[in-house]
Design a protein around this motif. Sequence first.
Motif, PDB file in Angstrom:
ATOM      1  N   THR A 249      48.851  46.259  51.488  1.00  0.00           N
ATOM      2  CA  THR A 249      49.205  47.014  50.288  1.00  0.00           C
ATOM      3  C   THR A 249      49.375  46.078  49.092  1.00  0.00           C
ATOM      4  N   LEU A 250      50.053  44.957  49.314  1.00  0.00           N
ATOM      5  CA  LEU A 250      50.232  43.980  48.228  1.00  0.00           C
ATOM      6  C   LEU A 250      48.890  43.404  47.774  1.00  0.00           C
ATOM      7  N   ALA A 251      47.984  43.196  48.737  1.00  0.00           N
ATOM      8  CA  ALA A 251      46.672  42.664  48.385  1.00  0.00           C
ATOM      9  C   ALA A 251      45.869  43.648  47.538  1.00  0.00           C
ATOM     10  N   LEU A 252      46.187  44.937  47.651  1.00  0.00           N
ATOM     11  CA  LEU A 252      45.448  45.981  46.932  1.00  0.00           C
ATOM     12  C   LEU A 252      46.276  46.606  45.807  1.00  0.00           C
ATOM     13  N   LYS A 253      47.306  45.902  45.370  1.00  0.00           N
ATOM     14  CA  LYS A 253      48.233  46.472  44.389  1.00  0.00           C
ATOM     15  C   LYS A 253      47.578  46.772  43.046  1.00  0.00           C
ATOM     16  N   ASP A 254      46.478  46.085  42.742  1.00  0.00           N
ATOM     17  CA  ASP A 254      45.817  46.301  41.452  1.00  0.00           C
ATOM     18  C   ASP A 254      44.692  47.325  41.532  1.00  0.00           C
ATOM     19  N   GLU A 255      44.497  47.912  42.712  1.00  0.00           N
ATOM     20  CA  GLU A 255      43.466  48.944  42.882  1.00  0.00           C
ATOM     21  C   GLU A 255      44.037  50.277  42.398  1.00  0.00           C
ATOM     22  N   THR A 256      43.772  50.600  41.145  1.00  0.00           N
ATOM     23  CA  THR A 256      44.402  51.781  40.540  1.00  0.00           C
ATOM     24  C   THR A 256      43.916  53.095  41.150  1.00  0.00           C
ATOM     25  N   GLY A 257      42.769  53.081  41.829  1.00  0.00           N
ATOM     26  CA  GLY A 257      42.277  54.303  42.457  1.00  0.00           C
ATOM     27  C   GLY A 257      42.858  54.565  43.822  1.00  0.00           C
ATOM     28  N   VAL A 351      40.167  47.501  63.141  1.00  0.00           N
ATOM     29  CA  VAL A 351      40.255  46.121  62.668  1.00  0.00           C
ATOM     30  C   VAL A 351      41.192  45.354  63.582  1.00  0.00           C
ATOM     31  N   PRO A 352      41.115  44.018  63.577  1.00  0.00           N
ATOM     32  CA  PRO A 352      41.952  43.238  64.486  1.00  0.00           C
ATOM     33  C   PRO A 352      43.440  43.380  64.165  1.00  0.00           C
ATOM     34  N   PRO A 353      44.296  43.436  65.180  1.00  0.00           N
ATOM     35  CA  PRO A 353      45.742  43.484  64.942  1.00  0.00           C
ATOM     36  C   PRO A 353      46.216  42.224  64.223  1.00  0.00           C
ATOM     37  N   GLY A 354      47.177  42.408  63.338  1.00  0.00           N
ATOM     38  CA  GLY A 354      47.788  41.273  62.672  1.00  0.00           C
ATOM     39  C   GLY A 354      46.986  40.677  61.538  1.00  0.00           C
ATOM     40  N   ASP A 355      45.838  41.249  61.199  1.00  0.00           N
ATOM     41  CA  ASP A 355      44.949  40.685  60.184  1.00  0.00           C
ATOM     42  C   ASP A 355      45.007  41.540  58.923  1.00  0.00           C
ATOM     43  N   ALA A 356      45.897  41.174  58.004  1.00  0.00           N
ATOM     44  CA  ALA A 356      46.079  41.965  56.787  1.00  0.00           C
ATOM     45  C   ALA A 356      44.842  41.932  55.902  1.00  0.00           C
ATOM     46  N   SER A 358      41.642  41.734  56.859  1.00  0.00           N
ATOM     47  CA  SER A 358      40.642  42.669  57.387  1.00  0.00           C
ATOM     48  C   SER A 358      41.044  44.111  57.117  1.00  0.00           C
ATOM     49  N   LEU A 359      42.337  44.386  57.231  1.00  0.00           N
ATOM     50  CA  LEU A 359      42.807  45.739  56.966  1.00  0.00           C
ATOM     51  C   LEU A 359      42.575  46.116  55.506  1.00  0.00           C
ATOM     52  N   ALA A 360      42.889  45.207  54.596  1.00  0.00           N
ATOM     53  CA  ALA A 360      42.683  45.483  53.168  1.00  0.00           C
ATOM     54  C   ALA A 360      41.204  45.707  52.873  1.00  0.00           C
TER      55      ALA A 360
END
Length: 431
Positions: A249-257, A351-356, A358-360
Amino acid sequence: MKILIYGINYAPEMTGIGKYTGEMAAWLAARGHEVRVVTAPPYYPEWRVAEPYAANRYTHEWRDGAQVSRAPLWVPSKPRGKGRLVHLASFALASLPLMLRFALWRPDVVFCVAPSLLNAPTGWLAARLCGAHAWLHIQDFEVDAAFKLDILRGSWLKRTALAIERRLLKRFDSVSTISGKMLERAADKGVRAAQLVRFPNWASTDAVFPLARVSHLKATLGIAPDAVVVLYSGNMGLKQGLDVLSDATLALKDETGLAFVFCGSGPARAAIEAACGTLPNCRVIDLRPAEELNELLNLADIHVLPQRADAADLVMPSKLTGMFASGRAVIAMASPGTELHDTVAPRGMVVPPGDARSLAQAIRALAADPARRAQYGDAGRAFAVASLSRDAVLEDFEAHLRAVRAARKSPVVDSAKTPALEVVRDAERQG
């Protein structure tokens, strides 16, 4: 039949084990069975007893056709380690008089739900005292999970706990669990094939279904009509791996959509609120009332199911059934070869567990591809209807109950023809 159900979690808890145990009891009562329940006051996932219930007294009520007796228990504010053990032990001790009393009712089956395994000795004893069939249903392998997730520590304690667990499992007449991999683990713990039954969690496909409109909760939460909503809903505990979802979520904080919604309660909620709660594209909210469940699940354009790698195949997340039933796309964290991976991969993203990271990346890619989201949602809904419907699962379970009652009344039983063995063999054939 007379069925005594015994477990610490029960309705009106809206998530996790309590939801399924409550729905099972209501379904059995509606089918004409006499159902009695020994449980605790509702406290999960908030870890505080809900009003108007009390933690310090015995209460009795009728709920959905079942007679429900609640024993007192102690609820820790921070459910960790020794505090969690004391919590479970408090219910096991307080519920003992109720179970001994209901043994005089002479049920046909005593159905014990784990967690908590600390209840199992009392459930087994009550069944033996009245000549009932002793059935243990495992939703989580809590002993394995407690040590893998560092909730409990110590090699001596681990060896002792596993030895006690193994001894208990072997004493029950039937041992069921919710997935094929968990059946294999039960067999590895010494449970004989003749004892094993596959009893999966189900989807309430009539109550949870795709909406042809935008969920009303989108406007309620102040989310832009065209935003793609990423939803996590359920218990916010240690085994969920929510720290990885927070990092994504923090990695995508600037994704306004994008709009992220964390819905639920539990020990990890404070950390989520501290990390993400002030982000303009994030909401952290309480669980919605049961009548709003379909609105909540349809709020998602993308459901996210985080999972710690060290919890693989020790638990099978119960929330997955509702995600599929809602007809919305699912991203799950799972390793190849686990049952969660094999369940989601044909009809969602894994996606692999623990991989933020890859999830983002997966969230970003799926948010930009509405056709793929629709394809995954349709596939998940079709799977829920075909394989996870409540009536199909519970009708099979009811057939097991009738078979074990008939077997106890018959002097000679052809075990090769019992439904329990047929289910195990079917699970083995499917790998």
